[in-house]
Design a protein around this motif. Structure first.
Motif, PDB file in Angstrom:
ATOM      1  N   PRO A  74       0.824  -1.210   0.000  1.00 51.28           N
ATOM      2  CA  PRO A  74       0.000   0.000   0.000  1.00 51.28           C
ATOM      3  C   PRO A  74       0.860   1.262   0.000  1.00 51.28           C
ATOM      4  O   PRO A  74       1.964   1.271   0.522  1.00 51.28           O
ATOM      5  N   ASP A  75       0.321   2.318  -0.605  1.00 47.06           N
ATOM      6  CA  ASP A  75       1.021   3.598  -0.659  1.00 47.06           C
ATOM      7  C   ASP A  75       0.173   4.605   0.118  1.00 47.06           C
ATOM      8  O   ASP A  75      -0.752   5.183  -0.423  1.00 47.06           O
ATOM      9  N   GLY A  76       0.473   4.801   1.385  1.00 44.91           N
ATOM     10  CA  GLY A  76      -0.306   5.735   2.179  1.00 44.91           C
ATOM     11  C   GLY A  76      -1.391   5.032   2.984  1.00 44.91           C
ATOM     12  O   GLY A  76      -1.571   3.815   2.870  1.00 44.91           O
ATOM     13  N   PRO A  77      -2.130   5.794   3.806  1.00 41.82           N
ATOM     14  CA  PRO A  77      -3.111   5.161   4.698  1.00 41.82           C
ATOM     15  C   PRO A  77      -4.326   4.597   3.968  1.00 41.82           C
ATOM     16  O   PRO A  77      -4.989   3.698   4.477  1.00 41.82           O
ATOM     17  N   ILE A  78      -4.643   5.115   2.765  1.00 43.40           N
ATOM     18  CA  ILE A  78      -5.780   4.544   2.034  1.00 43.40           C
ATOM     19  C   ILE A  78      -5.227   3.881   0.777  1.00 43.40           C
ATOM     20  O   ILE A  78      -5.058   4.512  -0.273  1.00 43.40           O
ATOM     21  N   SER A  79      -4.911   2.632   0.893  1.00 42.83           N
ATOM     22  CA  SER A  79      -4.310   1.869  -0.192  1.00 42.83           C
ATOM     23  C   SER A  79      -4.395   0.411   0.218  1.00 42.83           C
ATOM     24  O   SER A  79      -4.856   0.098   1.320  1.00 42.83           O
ATOM     25  N   ALA A  80      -3.932  -0.506  -0.629  1.00 43.25           N
ATOM     26  CA  ALA A  80      -4.082  -1.925  -0.277  1.00 43.25           C
ATOM     27  C   ALA A  80      -2.938  -2.757  -0.824  1.00 43.25           C
ATOM     28  O   ALA A  80      -2.268  -2.390  -1.792  1.00 43.25           O
ATOM     29  N   TRP A  81      -2.732  -3.917  -0.184  1.00 37.64           N
ATOM     30  CA  TRP A  81      -1.775  -4.907  -0.663  1.00 37.64           C
ATOM     31  C   TRP A  81      -2.333  -5.633  -1.869  1.00 37.64           C
ATOM     32  O   TRP A  81      -3.532  -5.798  -2.014  1.00 37.64           O
ATOM     33  N   LEU A  82      -1.401  -6.107  -2.719  1.00 34.27           N
ATOM     34  CA  LEU A  82      -1.788  -6.984  -3.835  1.00 34.27           C
ATOM     35  C   LEU A  82      -0.930  -8.239  -3.742  1.00 34.27           C
ATOM     36  O   LEU A  82       0.242  -8.165  -3.381  1.00 34.27           O
ATOM     37  N   HIS A  83      -1.555  -9.371  -4.077  1.00 31.42           N
ATOM     38  CA  HIS A  83      -0.842 -10.642  -3.969  1.00 31.42           C
ATOM     39  C   HIS A  83      -0.897 -11.414  -5.273  1.00 31.42           C
ATOM     40  O   HIS A  83      -1.801 -11.211  -6.090  1.00 31.42           O
ATOM     41  N   ALA A  84       0.064 -12.299  -5.500  1.00 27.06           N
ATOM     42  CA  ALA A  84       0.114 -13.084  -6.738  1.00 27.06           C
ATOM     43  C   ALA A  84      -0.989 -14.130  -6.748  1.00 27.06           C
ATOM     44  O   ALA A  84      -1.107 -14.899  -5.804  1.00 27.06           O
ATOM     45  N   PRO A  85      -1.797 -14.170  -7.800  1.00 26.72           N
ATOM     46  CA  PRO A  85      -2.876 -15.163  -7.862  1.00 26.72           C
ATOM     47  C   PRO A  85      -2.387 -16.574  -8.185  1.00 26.72           C
ATOM     48  O   PRO A  85      -3.120 -17.537  -8.036  1.00 26.72           O
ATOM     49  N   ALA A  86      -1.150 -16.685  -8.635  1.00 25.93           N
ATOM     50  CA  ALA A  86      -0.608 -18.013  -8.956  1.00 25.93           C
ATOM     51  C   ALA A  86       0.905 -17.930  -8.827  1.00 25.93           C
ATOM     52  O   ALA A  86       1.480 -16.840  -8.800  1.00 25.93           O
ATOM     53  N   SER A  87       1.551 -19.086  -8.786  1.00 25.76           N
ATOM     54  CA  SER A  87       3.009 -19.030  -8.778  1.00 25.76           C
ATOM     55  C   SER A  87       3.467 -18.846 -10.213  1.00 25.76           C
ATOM     56  O   SER A  87       2.864 -19.350 -11.158  1.00 25.76           O
ATOM     57  N   GLY A  88       4.547 -18.103 -10.392  1.00 25.46           N
ATOM     58  CA  GLY A  88       4.992 -17.836 -11.751  1.00 25.46           C
ATOM     59  C   GLY A  88       6.086 -16.811 -11.792  1.00 25.46           C
ATOM     60  O   GLY A  88       6.724 -16.511 -10.776  1.00 25.46           O
ATOM     61  N   VAL A  89       6.282 -16.248 -12.974  1.00 25.25           N
ATOM     62  CA  VAL A  89       7.349 -15.280 -13.195  1.00 25.25           C
ATOM     63  C   VAL A  89       6.717 -13.961 -13.617  1.00 25.25           C
ATOM     64  O   VAL A  89       5.821 -13.922 -14.469  1.00 25.25           O
ATOM     65  N   VAL A  90       7.222 -12.864 -13.026  1.00 24.26           N
ATOM     66  CA  VAL A  90       6.721 -11.546 -13.412  1.00 24.26           C
ATOM     67  C   VAL A  90       7.237 -11.231 -14.814  1.00 24.26           C
ATOM     68  O   VAL A  90       8.452 -11.181 -15.040  1.00 24.26           O
ATOM     69  N   GLN A  91       6.321 -11.060 -15.735  1.00 24.47           N
ATOM     70  CA  GLN A  91       6.731 -10.815 -17.125  1.00 24.47           C
ATOM     71  C   GLN A  91       7.077  -9.351 -17.333  1.00 24.47           C
ATOM     72  O   GLN A  91       8.071  -9.016 -17.966  1.00 24.47           O
ATOM     73  N   SER A  92       6.244  -8.441 -16.790  1.00 23.95           N
ATOM     74  CA  SER A  92       6.508  -7.012 -16.966  1.00 23.95           C
ATOM     75  C   SER A  92       5.636  -6.223 -16.008  1.00 23.95           C
ATOM     76  O   SER A  92       4.703  -6.768 -15.408  1.00 23.95           O
ATOM     77  N   ILE A  93       5.979  -4.929 -15.880  1.00 24.12           N
ATOM     78  CA  ILE A  93       5.089  -3.995 -15.163  1.00 24.12           C
ATOM     79  C   ILE A  93       4.850  -2.851 -16.133  1.00 24.12           C
ATOM     80  O   ILE A  93       5.740  -2.032 -16.377  1.00 24.12           O
ATOM     81  N   GLU A  94       3.674  -2.809 -16.723  1.00 26.89           N
ATOM     82  CA  GLU A  94       3.452  -1.869 -17.825  1.00 26.89           C
ATOM     83  C   GLU A  94       1.976  -1.485 -17.871  1.00 26.89           C
ATOM     84  O   GLU A  94       1.136  -2.164 -17.274  1.00 26.89           O
ATOM     85  N   PRO A  95       1.637  -0.414 -18.593  1.00 25.89           N
ATOM     86  CA  PRO A  95       0.221  -0.015 -18.674  1.00 25.89           C
ATOM     87  C   PRO A  95      -0.582  -1.032 -19.480  1.00 25.89           C
ATOM     88  O   PRO A  95      -0.143  -1.531 -20.509  1.00 25.89           O
ATOM     89  N   HIS A  96      -1.766  -1.343 -18.961  1.00 27.21           N
ATOM     90  CA  HIS A  96      -2.707  -2.232 -19.641  1.00 27.21           C
ATOM     91  C   HIS A  96      -4.089  -1.651 -19.472  1.00 27.21           C
ATOM     92  O   HIS A  96      -4.364  -0.966 -18.485  1.00 27.21           O
ATOM     93  N   ARG A  97      -4.970  -1.967 -20.388  1.00 24.97           N
ATOM     94  CA  ARG A  97      -6.355  -1.545 -20.226  1.00 24.97           C
ATOM     95  C   ARG A  97      -7.032  -2.431 -19.184  1.00 24.97           C
ATOM     96  O   ARG A  97      -6.859  -3.636 -19.193  1.00 24.97           O
TER      97      ARG A  97
END
Lengths: 482, 345
Positions: A65-88
């Protein structure tokens, strides 16, 4: 059994739920690639903790989370991070930053530290709940930890909202029918965290199976919440309307349920709390209803976040007919999306592949004839015809006074308007300016106090300076005399 | 292929301004049939003239204002104005009366203010009031109702059309022979002449509830009005308030002095009481906004109409009552804003 007497307005709509609840809940197919949006909650986007090329386990935290109003995100499956990029994503027309994860099929699970014990401090339990990435799954996506942090210290009434009122959506109904024990357990966990005095689970009066399942599960527990049915009107499940129906008290305008000692949580959020606290699985999947006349076999699917929507549609037999709209949500408040390649996010409760039979688009717009049908059905007791008049004239002050910010955008007014005016859309467009105005108005006393304090400080500094100067001068004169 | 991303709601009720107006017109059919039954076919000519005038005036206005002609010409609102004016005018009124009144209503009372949805005054009542003030004689020449007890003179179709289009009766007829005072008019002149109410009401023009013929027209209007209420085209606040505004003072004054003041039932079934309650005052554009406001608005109309009928200068005060309350609507709206959820007041 409650009545609609504490509130008014609303509409009796055809629910279209039977076709998706006919089949039992089943798991959705697990895709090869997940697209996990960083902004799938209210507040600031989460900050990635991983980089392209990292190997992650199922349930591992991948963004914090970034700041007091934010949340954690977790991996839905085991795997490899392919990229961090804009998506629709379904969350906005513009692409937003997402973590793209490739499934490696290894099914490794991440070991989280266990939940605090039953006898532990409620604050520790509240903190723990936040680390599971739990947010309001009823649509607002408000981080649950922040809501719990703001709850009153005592005399809390916890309301679990299972009154799924919008047509087509049946994910909450399915959850209550098939996982009633999880709902009851989650309600009890939250009661402990909040030290709640009362707990009520609300279901609509036509959800017989869900109510029965909850009552049966509640019997197993000694401290179970009360199950109450509410009239199956739209929008009986709107937070403010539900609270008025159940407690007879209204949430103050501009305020929050906590102001009257109520904490309201969607039934899906409550089940997610159980999965995290009892089972150690953070929020990485949710039930999604796939329905509409355009779907071959409508059903509810337990889906991992980040799954593309067309995977789910295929799992339901694909399209029966070419849909005219793909709606994320229901037909009253849902957002029409351009195509099914978008990923499931925490707020994806339902996807309706709507054909012409399911839709009734508005006709050509006529001027308002002031018939008052809109105010008859408004569950916030507003005068939409006046709000519309002010919105067209851009009279911000009047919009604020007549309660535009109290509008819950349920769409009841649009539905009944004989002049086919797109009221909700006009109100949505007008809201930012009115919000700005309301903030300025609220800040006015604060601004005045700041100004006066500054004036006083400057005067005091001036006086001190003069006093110091006078003292120096008299010291100098004294020395000269000697 | 990307699908359209239109905003919610994606389903609306199949309603339209045209549908609302069509149902209102349908609700008036029983009253029109009664009208023909008691007052002959004159009204059909009046309706034809009124509708033709209304549609052509509307067309001219829409063209002048550069608006979408087809969309607004077919919404049915001009038709309702025309029908209401035609129903308020005597069946043998000369053609130029209904034409000028309707044209005035559509052009000045409606389009000059901005067209559909923008008229602060009820256009039909504006048109009627202008005629009433300018041509009082022609507006009070009502035919004798076609009831056996009154032995009216039979007017052929040719005679009626001659009267309307030439503006004069055919030479073999006299106005005195074919017309009678309306029940409200008779009560008024009877009281002025010193007769008691009972003596006046013993005359054959008075029937069971009110005046012969008139009472059944009002009952037919009531039936149409109740149908509209059931269909939720109109809401109960205005009709009930108008009828209460007429009935309450009538009942009170009747109890105080039965010899001089007719009772509530007479007033409710005479003149345009029912027509006003269900079809005229319920014009949504010129009425108050909130439920409470509508109660005040309706009651004001009924009360003022009663006052005009009893102590004012006209036998039926509906038109002026409506216009006066139209004036008061902004004030009423200011003080009857309903409470919003979550606010104390």
């Amino acid at each position: 059994m409650t009545t609609w007497s504490q509130t008014r307005g609303g509409l009796k709509l055809e629910t279209h739920k039977r076709r998706s609840t006919m089949r039992p809940l089943r798991a959705a197919p697990i895709p090869e690639r997940f697209v996990i949006a960083l902004d799938q909650h209210a507040g600031r986007s989460a900050r990635p903790l991983v980089a392209p090329g990292d190997r992650v386990a199922r349930g591992q935290p991948i963004a914090e989370p970034d700041g007091p109003i934010s949340a954690w995100l977790h991996a839905p499956a085991s795997g490899v991070v392919q990229s961090i990029e804009p998506h629709r994503t379904p969350l906005s027309p513009e692409p937003s930053l997402c973590i793209v994860l490739d499934n490696d099929g290894a099914e490794r699970n991440y070991e989280h530290s266990p939940a605090p014990s039953n006898t532990a401090d409620p604050q520790a339990l509240k903190d723990f709940i936040g680390r599971g990435g739990i947010v309001g799954l009823g649509g607002a996506l408000f981080p649950t930890e922040a809501k719990l942090a703001r709850a009153p210290a005592n005399n809390v009434h916890l309301i679990v909202n299972g009154a799924e009122c919008e047509p087509w959506i049946s994910c909450d109904d399915t959850l209550m029918r098939e996982r009633a024990a999880d709902v009851i357990a989650g309600a009890e966990i939250l009661c402990r965290a909040l030290q709640a005095e009362h707990c009520t689970i609300a279901v609509e009066d036509d959800m017989f199976e869900a109510a029965d399942a909850l009552r049966a599960a509640a019997k197993q527990s000694s401290n179970a919440p009360t199950i109450v049915t509410v009239p199956s009107m739209y929008p009986a499940g709107g937070e403010r309307q539900l609270i008025a129906t159940l407690t007879g008290k209204e949430v103050p305008s501009g305020g929050l349920p906590q102001d009257i000692g109520v904490v309201c949580q969607n039934v899906g959020t409550v089940a997610a709390v159980t999965h995290w606290v009892r089972d150690g699985e953070p929020l990485i999947r949710r039930i999604v209803t796939i329905t509409g006349s355009g779907i071959q076999h409508p059903a509810n699917l337990e889906t991992y976040l980040g799954t593309p929507i067309d995977t789910l549609i295929e799992a339901c037999g694909g399209y029966r007919a070419e849909p005219e709209r793909l709606i994320m949500g229901g037909t009253m408040m849902g957002i029409a999306i351009a195509d099914a390649s978008l990923p499931v996010v925490k707020g994806t409760n339902c996807v309706v592949a709507a054909t012409a039979a399911d839709l009734q688009p508005p006709g050509p717009e006529m001027p308002c004839i002031r018939c008052g049908a809109c105010s008859e059905v408004c569950p916030a007791f507003l005068l939409p015809q006046e709000l519309h008049r002010f919105a067209l004239a851009e009279e911000i002050e009047s919009l604020d006074r007549f309660g535009l910010l109290d509008c819950i955008e349920c769409g009841c007014c649009d539905y009944v308007c004989p002049s086919q005016i797109p009221l909700v859309e006009r109100f949505r467009v007008a809201k930012p300016a009115v919000l700005q105005h309301a903030v300025t108005r609220a800040m006015a006393p604060h601004a005045r106090a700041s100004f006066e304090a500054r004036e006083a400080r400057l005067i005091r500094l001036e006086q001190e300076r003069r006093a110091k100067l006078a003292a120096k001068r008299s010291a100098f004169i004294d020395k000269a005399r000697k | 292929m990307p699908l359209p991303t239109t905003p919610p709601p994606h389903t609306v009720a199949p309603n339209s301004v045209g549908r609302v107006m069509r149902l209102v017109l349908l609700a008036l059919v029983p009253a029109l049939l009664m009208h023909v039954l008691f007052f002959g076919v004159g009204i059909v000519a009046q309706l034809t003239l009124a509708i033709a005038t209304a549609l052509s005036s509307e067309y001219v206005a829409l063209r002048l204002r550069d608006q979408e002609v087809r969309k607004f010409l077919t919404d049915g609102s001009a038709l309702i104005t025309a029908v209401l004016i035609a129903m308020c005018l005597p069946p043998l009124a000369p053609w130029w009366l209904v034409v000028s009144g309707t044209a005035f209503a559509i052009l000045l009372a409606k389009h000059l203010y901005g067209g559909l949805g923008s008229n602060p005054f009820n256009p039909a009542m504006v048109g009627y009031a202008v005629l009433l003030v300018s041509f009082p004689v022609q507006l009070t020449r009502w035919l004798t109702p076609d009831v056996a007890a009154l032995a009216p003179i039979d007017l052929s179709l040719t005679d009626s059309l001659y009267a309307i289009f030439v503006g004069e009766l055919p030479t073999h007829l006299q106005w005195d022979a074919v017309t009678s005072p309306t029940p409200l008019g008779a009560v008024r002149s009877g009281l002025q002449a010193g007769f008691t109410l009972q003596e006046t009401q013993a005359q054959p023009i008075f029937g069971t509830l009110g005046g012969r013929g008139w009472e059944w027209i009002n009952v037919a209007v009531l039936a149409g009005g109740i149908w509209l209420l059931v269909l939720k085209i109109i809401r109960w606040q205005i009709p009930v308030a108008v009828l209460a505004g007429i009935a309450l003072p009538a009942a009170v004054m009747n109890a105080v002095d039965p010899g001089s003041y007719p009772g509530a039932v007479f007033h409710l079934t005479s003149g345009a009481s029912m027509l006003c309650a269900f079809f005229i005052a319920t014009d949504p554009v010129s009425a108050a906004t909130s439920d409470r406001g509508r109660l005040v608005y309706g009651f004001g109309i009924g009360l003022i109409a009663y006052i005009i009928r009893t102590w004012g200068g006209y036998p039926d005060g509906i038109a002026f009552a409506v216009l006066l309350m139209n004036l008061a609507v902004p004030l009423i709206d200011r003080y009857t804003v309903p409470r919003i959820y979550g606010r104390a007041r």
